[in-house]
Design an enzyme around this catalytic site. Structure first.
Site, PDB file in Angstrom:
ATOM      1  N   TRP A 136      33.990   2.882  20.018  1.00 11.55           N
ATOM      2  CA  TRP A 136      33.993   1.435  20.281  1.00 11.55           C
ATOM      3  C   TRP A 136      34.079   1.153  21.763  1.00 11.55           C
ATOM      4  O   TRP A 136      33.413   0.244  22.272  1.00 11.55           O
ATOM      5  CB  TRP A 136      35.112   0.746  19.505  1.00 11.55           C
ATOM      6  CG  TRP A 136      34.946   0.939  18.031  1.00 11.55           C
ATOM      7  CD1 TRP A 136      35.783   1.615  17.192  1.00 11.55           C
ATOM      8  CD2 TRP A 136      33.844   0.504  17.214  1.00 11.55           C
ATOM      9  NE1 TRP A 136      35.274   1.621  15.918  1.00 11.55           N
ATOM     10  CE2 TRP A 136      34.089   0.952  15.902  1.00 11.55           C
ATOM     11  CE3 TRP A 136      32.675  -0.214  17.480  1.00 11.55           C
ATOM     12  CZ2 TRP A 136      33.204   0.696  14.848  1.00 11.55           C
ATOM     13  CZ3 TRP A 136      31.800  -0.472  16.430  1.00 11.55           C
ATOM     14  CH2 TRP A 136      32.067  -0.017  15.140  1.00 11.55           C
ATOM     15  N   ASP A 168      40.336  -4.612  23.249  1.00 10.85           N
ATOM     16  CA  ASP A 168      39.826  -4.692  21.880  1.00 10.85           C
ATOM     17  C   ASP A 168      40.975  -4.206  20.999  1.00 10.85           C
ATOM     18  O   ASP A 168      41.312  -3.038  20.989  1.00 10.85           O
ATOM     19  CB  ASP A 168      38.605  -3.765  21.756  1.00 10.85           C
ATOM     20  CG  ASP A 168      38.102  -3.642  20.324  1.00 10.85           C
ATOM     21  OD1 ASP A 168      38.705  -4.235  19.417  1.00 10.85           O
ATOM     22  OD2 ASP A 168      37.092  -2.930  20.129  1.00 10.85           O
ATOM     23  N   LYS A 192      40.579  -6.234   9.359  1.00  9.47           N
ATOM     24  CA  LYS A 192      41.585  -5.193   9.163  1.00  9.47           C
ATOM     25  C   LYS A 192      42.954  -5.835   8.929  1.00  9.47           C
ATOM     26  O   LYS A 192      43.511  -5.730   7.845  1.00  9.47           O
ATOM     27  CB  LYS A 192      41.607  -4.243  10.355  1.00  9.47           C
ATOM     28  CG  LYS A 192      40.247  -3.553  10.548  1.00  9.47           C
ATOM     29  CD  LYS A 192      40.010  -3.195  11.965  1.00  9.47           C
ATOM     30  CE  LYS A 192      38.555  -2.931  12.297  1.00  9.47           C
ATOM     31  NZ  LYS A 192      37.881  -1.920  11.504  1.00  9.47           N
TER      32      LYS A 192
HETATM   33  N1  PMP Z   1      36.220  -2.314  17.792  1.00  8.79           N
HETATM   34  C1  PMP Z   1      37.011  -1.599  16.980  1.00  8.79           C
HETATM   35  C2  PMP Z   1      38.254  -0.974  17.529  1.00  8.79           C
HETATM   36  C3  PMP Z   1      36.653  -1.446  15.633  1.00  8.79           C
HETATM   37  O1  PMP Z   1      37.418  -0.727  14.819  1.00  8.79           O
HETATM   38  C4  PMP Z   1      35.471  -2.057  15.155  1.00  8.79           C
HETATM   39  C5  PMP Z   1      35.029  -1.983  13.709  1.00  8.79           C
HETATM   40  N2  PMP Z   1      35.594  -1.073  12.907  1.00  8.79           N
HETATM   41  C6  PMP Z   1      34.676  -2.767  16.049  1.00  8.79           C
HETATM   42  C7  PMP Z   1      35.094  -2.887  17.356  1.00  8.79           C
HETATM   43  C8  PMP Z   1      33.402  -3.423  15.606  1.00  8.79           C
HETATM   44  O2  PMP Z   1      33.709  -4.532  14.875  1.00  8.79           O
HETATM   45  P1  PMP Z   1      32.626  -5.485  14.233  1.00  8.79           P
HETATM   46  O3  PMP Z   1      32.007  -4.726  13.101  1.00  8.79           O
HETATM   47  O4  PMP Z   1      33.420  -6.682  13.794  1.00  8.79           O
HETATM   48  O5  PMP Z   1      31.625  -5.813  15.277  1.00  8.79           O
END
Ligand code: PMP
Length: 358
Positions: free
Chosen positions: A101, A170, A194
């Site tokens: 991420w 994030d 989550k």
């Molecule tokens: N950042 C983190 C730490 C995540 O765990 C996730 C999804 N599991 C995301 C970003 C991406 O999220 P989204 O699918 O809502 O774009």
């Protein structure tokens, strides 16, 4: 069919009382004569919902008055672009690369300026949080970016970087799981799916002075100012997801708020790590000091046994224990809504599996 214990990394399990409350109001909300899904986002009934959701989140996290709370769409991934588009002035930022991420956030920021990767844990498959050397920080960074909890690899920062640039994080997989001091951050964002509610809404908590300086190329919808000026109602927000988030915030408040849930989360995580540390079959993959209390990856050392474990666990009503498709093994995601009984059932099952596969 009974409900299972769902260890999914997200969309993840929801608190049962929240689902039941939503079910009871699904067809007719209060005196509205209609479902929340059917309401105008400009109706009094919905405005009450979104305002209450914000009020509860502010209360739960202790968000100071000089921060805006936004309920946006586009997922956490949209923030990978919105952050640089809105915060770049010198067009330079420092990032810590602690997983997939963070890497995606880095790639996106590079489209709009210069990224200085100050540290990375890629050398050991992101199984630790790298030490930060202040000498490597940029002098003129517009912000400093970390992924506070790394969903895939199961690491988390337990200390915040000492930086003069606004700290951006994030916190998709950790928000509301433990107490933090919001005033240490310039911006916190989190996808809901989550710890907050169903997918579809992304929460952004941003210090007011960081709003209003977006790059000229920023599309209207991606400008925090647009969203802040209109209180997340510039266009149609994800109304039902916001309503569900409000119910989750109420549930959390009823539990005793973030300090109470943090204590439960620490106990749940300690149950799993305590078992892993003494197991002869299973092994945690993260260095002890950087372990997440939300996402716990582990392996047996044999791909075949890992598969067998995942399949047998599923048959026993413990589902979604497979590791991320890029890393394999197992991962138990134990967000706020995962009850202690679910974690206990998991540990009991692991003990039994270990005994049967000696
Ligand atoms: N950042 C983190 C730490 C995540 O765990 C996730 C999804 N599991 C995301 C970003 C991406 O999220 P989204 O699918 O809502 O774009």
């Amino acid at each position: 069919m009974e409900r299972v214990y769902n260890f999914s990394p997200g969309p993840a399990c929801m608190p049962l009382p929240v689902l039941e409350k939503a079910a009871s109001e699904l067809v007719n909300y209060g005196t509205a004569g209609m479902s929340v899904m059917e309401m105008s986002h400009r109706s009094k009934a919905f405005l009450d919902i979104i305002q209450e959701a914000e009020k509860l989140l502010r209360e739960l996290m202790g968000i100071p008055g000089n921060y805006k709370v936004l309920f946006l769409q586009g997922g956490a991934s949209m923030q990978f672009a919105m952050v640089p588009l809105n915060l770049f002035k010198n067009k330079k930022a420092d990032y810590v690369k602690t997983g997939q991420w963070a890497s995606k956030a880095i790639s996106e920021a590079k489209k709009f300026g210069t990224v200085n990767v100050v540290a990375s844990s890629e050398d050991k498959i992101y199984s630790y949080i790298p030490d930060l050397d202040k000498n490597k920080f940029s002098k003129d960074a517009d912000y400093f970016y970390i992924t506070l909890n790394n969903t895939i690899y199961g690491t988390r920062f337990t200390e915040l970087p000492q930086t003069d640039a606004p700290l951006v994080t994030d916190w998709s997989s950790g928000i509301l799981s433990e107490v933090i001091d919001v005033s240490k951050f310039g911006l916190i964002f989190a996808g809901a799916q989550k710890n907050i509610g169903p997918a579809g809404v992304t929460v952004v908590i941003i210090r007011e002075d960081l709003i209003g300086h977006a790059l000229d190329i920023t599309p209207t919808m991606l400008n925090y100012k647009t969203q802040a000026d209109d209180e997340s109602l510039y266009n149609t927000p994800p109304t039902y997801a916001i309503y569900m988030a409000k119910l989750v915030f109420e549930w959390l408040k009823g539990l005793g708020g973030v300090p109470a849930v943090q204590k439960i989360n620490e106990e749940k995580a300690a149950m799993v790590y305590g078992f892993l540390d003494n197991s002869k079959l299973f092994k945690g993959t993260v260095v002890t000091k950087d372990r997440s209390i939300m996402n716990i990856p582990f392996v047996t050392g044999s791909e075949e046994l890992d598969k067998k474990f995942i399949n047998e666990a599923k048959a026993a009503g413990l589902v979604n224990l497979g590791g991320h498709r890029t890393v394999g093994g197992m991962r138990a995601s134990i967000y706020n809504p995962m009850p202690v009984e679910g974690v206990k059932a998991l540990v009991d099952f692991m003990k039994k599996f270990e005994f049967e596969n000696k």
